[in-house]
Design a protein around this motif. Structure first.
Motif, PDB file in Angstrom:
ATOM      1  N   ASP A  26      41.063 -56.954  35.432  1.00 50.09           N
ATOM      2  CA  ASP A  26      41.328 -55.785  36.277  1.00 50.09           C
ATOM      3  C   ASP A  26      42.834 -55.535  36.398  1.00 50.09           C
ATOM      4  N   LEU A  27      43.602 -56.598  36.620  1.00 47.08           N
ATOM      5  CA  LEU A  27      45.050 -56.437  36.760  1.00 47.08           C
ATOM      6  C   LEU A  27      45.685 -55.997  35.443  1.00 47.08           C
ATOM      7  N   ALA A  28      45.222 -56.581  34.338  1.00 43.22           N
ATOM      8  CA  ALA A  28      45.776 -56.194  33.041  1.00 43.22           C
ATOM      9  C   ALA A  28      45.498 -54.718  32.748  1.00 43.22           C
ATOM     10  N   GLU A  29      44.307 -54.256  33.117  1.00 43.61           N
ATOM     11  CA  GLU A  29      43.982 -52.839  32.916  1.00 43.61           C
ATOM     12  C   GLU A  29      44.892 -51.937  33.742  1.00 43.61           C
ATOM     13  N   ARG A  30      45.126 -52.308  34.978  1.00 48.83           N
ATOM     14  CA  ARG A  30      45.889 -51.452  35.885  1.00 48.83           C
ATOM     15  C   ARG A  30      47.391 -51.513  35.610  1.00 48.83           C
ATOM     16  N   LEU A  31      47.857 -52.604  35.018  1.00 51.51           N
ATOM     17  CA  LEU A  31      49.298 -52.793  34.854  1.00 51.51           C
ATOM     18  C   LEU A  31      49.731 -52.759  33.393  1.00 51.51           C
ATOM     19  N   ASP A  32      48.880 -52.199  32.527  1.00 51.42           N
ATOM     20  CA  ASP A  32      49.199 -52.158  31.101  1.00 51.42           C
ATOM     21  C   ASP A  32      49.570 -53.565  30.617  1.00 51.42           C
ATOM     22  N   GLY A  33      48.682 -54.490  30.899  1.00 57.51           N
ATOM     23  CA  GLY A  33      48.995 -55.887  30.635  1.00 57.51           C
ATOM     24  C   GLY A  33      48.232 -56.491  29.474  1.00 57.51           C
ATOM     25  N   GLU A  34      48.613 -57.715  29.157  1.00 53.08           N
ATOM     26  CA  GLU A  34      47.930 -58.531  28.165  1.00 53.08           C
ATOM     27  C   GLU A  34      47.709 -59.903  28.774  1.00 53.08           C
ATOM     28  N   VAL A  35      46.599 -60.532  28.430  1.00 50.44           N
ATOM     29  CA  VAL A  35      46.212 -61.798  29.041  1.00 50.44           C
ATOM     30  C   VAL A  35      46.739 -62.966  28.217  1.00 50.44           C
ATOM     31  N   VAL A  36      47.276 -63.963  28.921  1.00 53.29           N
ATOM     32  CA  VAL A  36      47.726 -65.203  28.282  1.00 53.29           C
ATOM     33  C   VAL A  36      46.882 -66.337  28.845  1.00 53.29           C
ATOM     34  N   ASN A  37      46.124 -66.996  27.984  1.00 52.65           N
ATOM     35  CA  ASN A  37      45.269 -68.097  28.404  1.00 52.65           C
ATOM     36  C   ASN A  37      46.087 -69.326  28.809  1.00 52.65           C
ATOM     37  N   THR A  38      45.731 -69.935  29.958  1.00 48.11           N
ATOM     38  CA  THR A  38      46.360 -71.195  30.360  1.00 48.11           C
ATOM     39  C   THR A  38      45.302 -72.269  30.594  1.00 48.11           C
ATOM     40  N   ASP A  39      44.196 -72.167  29.890  1.00 44.52           N
ATOM     41  CA  ASP A  39      43.161 -73.204  29.944  1.00 44.52           C
ATOM     42  C   ASP A  39      43.309 -74.094  28.718  1.00 44.52           C
ATOM     43  N   VAL A 102      46.057 -66.571  33.005  1.00 47.82           N
ATOM     44  CA  VAL A 102      44.834 -66.979  33.692  1.00 47.82           C
ATOM     45  C   VAL A 102      44.265 -68.211  33.004  1.00 47.82           C
ATOM     46  N   GLY A 103      43.795 -69.142  33.826  1.00 50.17           N
ATOM     47  CA  GLY A 103      43.199 -70.359  33.282  1.00 50.17           C
ATOM     48  C   GLY A 103      43.187 -71.436  34.345  1.00 50.17           C
ATOM     49  N   GLY A 104      42.383 -72.467  34.092  1.00 51.67           N
ATOM     50  CA  GLY A 104      42.190 -73.491  35.108  1.00 51.67           C
ATOM     51  C   GLY A 104      43.057 -74.710  34.976  1.00 51.67           C
ATOM     52  N   SER A 105      43.900 -74.786  33.962  1.00 51.59           N
ATOM     53  CA  SER A 105      44.725 -75.983  33.768  1.00 51.59           C
ATOM     54  C   SER A 105      46.019 -75.831  34.562  1.00 51.59           C
ATOM     55  N   ALA A 106      46.043 -76.453  35.743  1.00 49.14           N
ATOM     56  CA  ALA A 106      47.139 -76.240  36.675  1.00 49.14           C
ATOM     57  C   ALA A 106      48.482 -76.683  36.106  1.00 49.14           C
ATOM     58  N   LEU A 107      48.517 -77.832  35.443  1.00 48.37           N
ATOM     59  CA  LEU A 107      49.784 -78.317  34.904  1.00 48.37           C
ATOM     60  C   LEU A 107      50.301 -77.381  33.818  1.00 48.37           C
ATOM     61  N   TYR A 108      49.400 -76.841  33.001  1.00 47.10           N
ATOM     62  CA  TYR A 108      49.813 -75.904  31.960  1.00 47.10           C
ATOM     63  C   TYR A 108      50.426 -74.654  32.586  1.00 47.10           C
ATOM     64  N   THR A 109      49.799 -74.159  33.652  1.00 48.15           N
ATOM     65  CA  THR A 109      50.319 -72.973  34.333  1.00 48.15           C
ATOM     66  C   THR A 109      51.709 -73.243  34.902  1.00 48.15           C
ATOM     67  N   ARG A 110      51.843 -74.371  35.598  1.00 44.63           N
ATOM     68  CA  ARG A 110      53.128 -74.708  36.189  1.00 44.63           C
ATOM     69  C   ARG A 110      54.205 -74.916  35.121  1.00 44.63           C
ATOM     70  N   ALA A 111      53.830 -75.517  33.991  1.00 43.47           N
ATOM     71  CA  ALA A 111      54.806 -75.761  32.925  1.00 43.47           C
ATOM     72  C   ALA A 111      55.375 -74.457  32.386  1.00 43.47           C
ATOM     73  N   VAL A 112      54.573 -73.402  32.409  1.00 45.62           N
ATOM     74  CA  VAL A 112      55.042 -72.105  31.920  1.00 45.62           C
ATOM     75  C   VAL A 112      55.865 -71.385  32.982  1.00 45.62           C
ATOM     76  N   LEU A 113      55.400 -71.423  34.223  1.00 45.48           N
ATOM     77  CA  LEU A 113      56.033 -70.635  35.279  1.00 45.48           C
ATOM     78  C   LEU A 113      57.316 -71.257  35.804  1.00 45.48           C
ATOM     79  N   ASP A 114      57.350 -72.585  35.887  1.00 44.26           N
ATOM     80  CA  ASP A 114      58.441 -73.249  36.596  1.00 44.26           C
ATOM     81  C   ASP A 114      59.471 -73.861  35.651  1.00 44.26           C
ATOM     82  N   ARG A 115      60.608 -74.219  36.240  1.00 43.23           N
ATOM     83  CA  ARG A 115      61.624 -74.956  35.487  1.00 43.23           C
ATOM     84  C   ARG A 115      61.082 -76.359  35.233  1.00 43.23           C
ATOM     85  N   PHE A 116      60.865 -76.673  33.975  1.00 44.37           N
ATOM     86  CA  PHE A 116      60.175 -77.910  33.620  1.00 44.37           C
ATOM     87  C   PHE A 116      60.675 -78.368  32.264  1.00 44.37           C
TER      88      PHE A 116
END
Length: 306
Positions: A26-39, A102-116
Motif C-alpha cells: 500500500d505504501l509503495a503504491e501511494r509513494l511511487d515506491g519499490e519494495v526491498v526484502n529484508t527477510d 519489509v521483512g521479519g529479520s530484525a538484524l538485517y533491517t537494522r544493519a541496513v538502516l543504522d550505522r553498523f
C-alpha cells in the motif's frame, strides 16, 4: 517552505503474520515506491511456500528487490546483505522513487538502516569454533559467551549456534565485547522512518496457526523435498529456516506430519515473540494497530511527519 517529500527510506516492521506485506505494498503504491526484502530466508530461490514469499502475480506490478538471489547451498551473511540492500536503496532513490523495506529479520533491517560496521573474520578461528560447536553443542558455547559478554548473550538465541560462534570470533579478534559491534540506534540516513504493526498475541497466534496450515496445504512438504534434492542440507543458513527443518525431520522419519505442523507453529510463535521484543526496544518505531481501518492513511501521516 517545509519539506514534504517522503523520507529516504521507509521500513515496515513487526512480527511475522502481522500484515507487514500488505502495508508495504500500500505504501509503495501511494509513494511511487519499490519494495526491498529484508527477510533472510526469502533471499533463497525455491524457498517460497515456507517463507510466505509473495508470488509475482500478487506484487501489484511493484518492483521487488533481494528476492531469490541465493541458492540454498549458499550461506547468507548480514554484512553481504547490508551491501546488497544499500546498493538497491541507492538505485531506487537515484530513479526518484521511494524504497520500502519489509521483512521479519530484525538484524538485517537494522544493519541496513543504522550505522553498523562489521568486524573482520578469521577463517581458522571460525573453523575451530565450529568444530567445538559440533562437539559440545550451542548451549555450552552460549554459556561461554554469557561469561564474557552477557549483553551479547542476552540478544542471541541459545540455540543459534552460528551467531554464538560469530560473537565469540569477534570477541577473540577485537578484544572487545561482541555487543559493542552491534548496530547503534543511529540511522545511517536521517531521512528514515519505521512503521510497526501492533497486534495482540491471541490474534497473532491464530493468524500464525492458519498461515502454517495453509503452507502445508499448499505443498510445503513437496517444496522441501525439491530443495533437499537441490542441496538444502549442504548449506549453513537455509536449512535452519522454520518449517523447513521440521519438514526435514518428518521426511527423515523423526516425527509425524502432525508433529511437524505443530512444531512449526510453536517455533513460529516463539520467533514472532522475539521479533516483537527486538523491534519494541527501538524507540524510533511508530506503532499502528494492524486492524485500524485508517491504517494506510495513518502510516502515510507518519511518513510525512504529520
Amino acid at each position: 517552505m517545509s519539506d514534504t517529500r517522503p523520507p529516504t527510506t521507509i521500513a515496515v516492521v513487526g512480527a511475522t503474520a502481522s500484515g507487514k506485506t500488505g502495508l508495504s505494498l500500500d505504501l509503495a503504491e501511494r509513494l511511487d515506491g519499490e519494495v526491498v526484502n529484508t527477510d533472510a530466508m526469502q533471499l533463497y530461490r525455491g524457498m517460497d511456500i515456507g517463507t510466505a514469499k509473495l508470488p509475482p502475480r500478487e506484487r501489484r506490478g511493484i518492483p521487488h528487490h533481494l528476492l531469490d538471489v541465493l541458492d540454498v547451498t549458499e550461506a547468507a551473511s548480514v554484512a553481504q546483505f547490508q551491501g546488497w540492500a544499500r546498493e538497491a536503496i541507492t538505485d531506487i532513490r537515484g530513479r526518484g522513487r521511494t524504497p520500502v523495506l519489509v521483512g521479519g529479520s530484525a538484524l538485517y533491517t537494522r544493519a541496513v538502516l543504522d550505522r553498523f560496521e562489521f568486524p573482520g573474520t578469521d577463517d581458522s578461528l571460525r573453523r575451530e569454533l565450529e568444530v567445538e560447536l559440533e562437539r559440545v553443542g550451542p548451549s555450552a558455547l552460549h554459556d561461554r559467551l554469557r561469561g564474557v559478554d552477557p549483553a551479547a548473550a542476552e540478544q542471541i538465541q541459545r540455540d543459534n549456534g552460528r551467531r554464538v560462534v560469530r560473537a565469540l570470533e569477534v570477541i577473540a579478534l577485537t578484544g572487545r565485547p561482541f555487543s559493542a559491534s552491534l548496530p547503534k540506534l543511529e540511522y545511517a540516513d536521517p531521512r528514515t522512518v519505521q512503521v510497526g504493526l501492533d497486534i495482540d498475541r491471541p490474534t497473532l497466534d491464530e493468524r500464525i496457526s492458519r498461515r502454517v496450515d495453509a503452507m502445508f496445504e499448499a505443498g510445503l512438504v513437496d517444496e522441501v523435498e525439491r530443495l533437499l534434492a537441490a542441496g538444502l542440507e549442504e548449506g549453513r543458513t537455509a536449512v535452519r529456516a522454520i518449517g523447513y527443518r521440521e519438514v526435514v525431520g518428518f521426511l527423515r522419519g523423526d516425527r509425524s506430519l502432525a508433529e511437524a505442523v505443530d512444531q512449526t507453529k510453536a517455533a513460529t510463535r516463539r520467533f514472532a515473540r522475539r521479533q516483537d521484543s527486538w523491534f519494541r526496544k527501538d524507540p524510533r518505531v511508530t506503532w499502528l494497530s494492524y486492524d485500524d481501518p485508517g491504517l494506510v492513511e495513518k502510516a502515510l501521516a507518519v511518513v510525512s511527519g504529520r
